[in-house]
Design a protein around this motif. Structure first.
Motif, PDB file in Angstrom:
ATOM      1  N   LYS A   1      45.798  37.584  38.241  1.00  0.00           N
ATOM      2  CA  LYS A   1      44.931  38.645  37.753  1.00  0.00           C
ATOM      3  C   LYS A   1      45.538  39.197  36.474  1.00  0.00           C
ATOM      4  O   LYS A   1      46.714  39.579  36.456  1.00  0.00           O
TER       5      LYS A   1
ATOM      6  N   ALA B   1      41.603  43.611  44.683  1.00  0.00           N
ATOM      7  CA  ALA B   1      41.763  42.219  44.273  1.00  0.00           C
ATOM      8  C   ALA B   1      41.962  41.300  45.458  1.00  0.00           C
ATOM      9  O   ALA B   1      41.734  40.100  45.371  1.00  0.00           O
TER      10      ALA B   1
ATOM     11  N   VAL C   1      40.211  37.675  37.837  1.00  0.00           N
ATOM     12  CA  VAL C   1      41.099  36.801  38.604  1.00  0.00           C
ATOM     13  C   VAL C   1      40.805  35.369  38.173  1.00  0.00           C
ATOM     14  O   VAL C   1      39.643  34.923  38.200  1.00  0.00           O
TER      15      VAL C   1
END
Length: 382
Positions: free
Chosen positions: A287, A19, A83
């Protein structure tokens, strides 16, 4: 020794790093302070932010004024693992009848962000039945989230779209309501270099931004509820530790979860004793991760150094007892101790803090330090 809780509270370290991979990083020069935590950015380099999969703008059509409910239509749909950048406003001090006056009176620019606030105040309608609360962005529908699941909300970034925040005192408000005789609003101006908020010369408050409100919808049978009192589905928790690089876990009560956020805070002391913090606009980058079949009874949070158990009640003594019960049960069930051992650990190694005493339903949170469990290993995504 690794504990079984990892399967619920975390994905692997590898997924957390994904991420934050370099492929998802971009500069954002339009933000005043794109890295709210001092020392996170390289010396001399422009601020960095995570590139989101989706952006939910702070526009009138994406706002809801003061309530949550299963019947509130989502403004955006995202997938499990996406996200999402969610822009919020905080119109503290801004009137609905003459929103421009706040800016001119306090010598603040009517820039693009101020124009968004003005448009929101002029076009977003309060809830028809009279429910009142915060100006919020959402709800966001997370595909795959169903009742009985838990939603993990990773706070990847928090940025300021405006260079000031507002605190107020008023008769009947705050922790000593009878002692306040006049209403007064204070504008705190931000110093982007020093990461502080100044009330007046000689008073500088370190900026530690967090979202005061992060909520899922209550169950459908509850109907619409005000965003002011927090509850098991989250809401106005006002826990100052939920900053960039931390995680909030909330139980899912309706399909899609319906995540709503707002009430940004530039800084707040435990207790929020005037009734509000440094109320500020914030952009949340988060997220969403759905944990199937893992149901919580109350909100739970995690930082790189602590687990956070939450207790809520209209009575502060009962809120404290609820926080203690949540902390003991977490230590017992998730970390593998007996009840008596867990209570002993809570008494000797856990700090209990008052989140806030001003939101009708009061809050206490337990700060459970990871470092005291020397034989256990806790992976975390940051």
């Amino acid at each position: 020794m690794k504990t079984s809780r990892r399967n619920f509270l975390h994905r692997t370290t590898q997924s957390g790093l994904a991420a934050l991979s370099l492929g998802g990083i971009t500069t954002n020069a339009s933000q005043l302070m794109a890295s709210p935590l001092p020392g996170n950015e390289p010396t001399g380099a422009p601020p960095l932010r995570i590139k989101p999969d989706h952006v939910v703008r702070s526009l009138p059509e994406y706002m809801v004024w003061g309530y949550f409910g299963a019947d509130v239509p989502p403004v955006y749909k995202v997938k499990d693992g996406d996200v999402v950048e969610i822009q919020t406003v905080n119109p503290s001090g801004v009137s609905r009848t003459n929103p421009e006056e706040f800016y001119t009176k306090n010598n603040l620019p009517i820039d693009a962000h101020a124009q968004e606030v003005i448009a929101i105040m002029k076009n977003v309608k309060p809830e028809p039945s009279g429910i009142r609360g915060h100006m919020l962005t959402g709800p966001v529908y997370i595909e795959g989230a169903q009742p009985g699941d838990t939603l993990e909300i990773r706070i990847l970034d928090l940025t300021f779209p405006a260079g000031f925040g507002v605190n107020s005192v008023w008769p009947g408000g705050g922790g000593i309501p009878d002692a306040v005789t006049t209403r007064e609003t204070f504008v705190y101006r931000y110093d982007a270099k020093r990461k502080t908020a100044s009330l007046k010369e000689g008073v500088d408050i370190p900026l530690k931004p967090f979202m005061g409100v992060m909520a899922l919808s209550p169950p459908a049978e509850t109907g619409r509820v005000s965003s002011i009192p927090p509850a098991f589905f989250g809401g106005n928790l006002d826990i100052k530790h939920l900053t960039k690089g931390t995680t909030l876990f909330l139980p899912v009560s309706v399909p899609g979860g319906l995540f709503t956020t707002g009430d940004g805070h530039g800084a707040q002391g435990n207790g929020e004793v005037s009734g509000v913090a440094i109320e500020t606009a914030l952009t949340l980058t988060t997220k969403f991760i759905v944990h199937k079949g893992k149901l919580l009874k109350q909100p739970r949070a995690e930082t790189p150094t602590h687990f956070i158990a939450v207790g809520l009640d209209k009575d502060l003594n009962k809120a404290m007892k609820n926080a203690l019960s949540e902390a003991v049960n977490f230590i017992k069930d998730e970390l593998g101790f007996t009840f008596n051992e867990a209570l002993s650990i809570a008494s000797t190694g856990v700090d209990f803090e008052v989140s806030q005493v001003v939101d009708q339903t009061l809050g206490v949170h337990a700060m459970i330090p990871k470092a005291i469990f020397t034989k256990k290993k806790f992976d975390f995504w940051t």
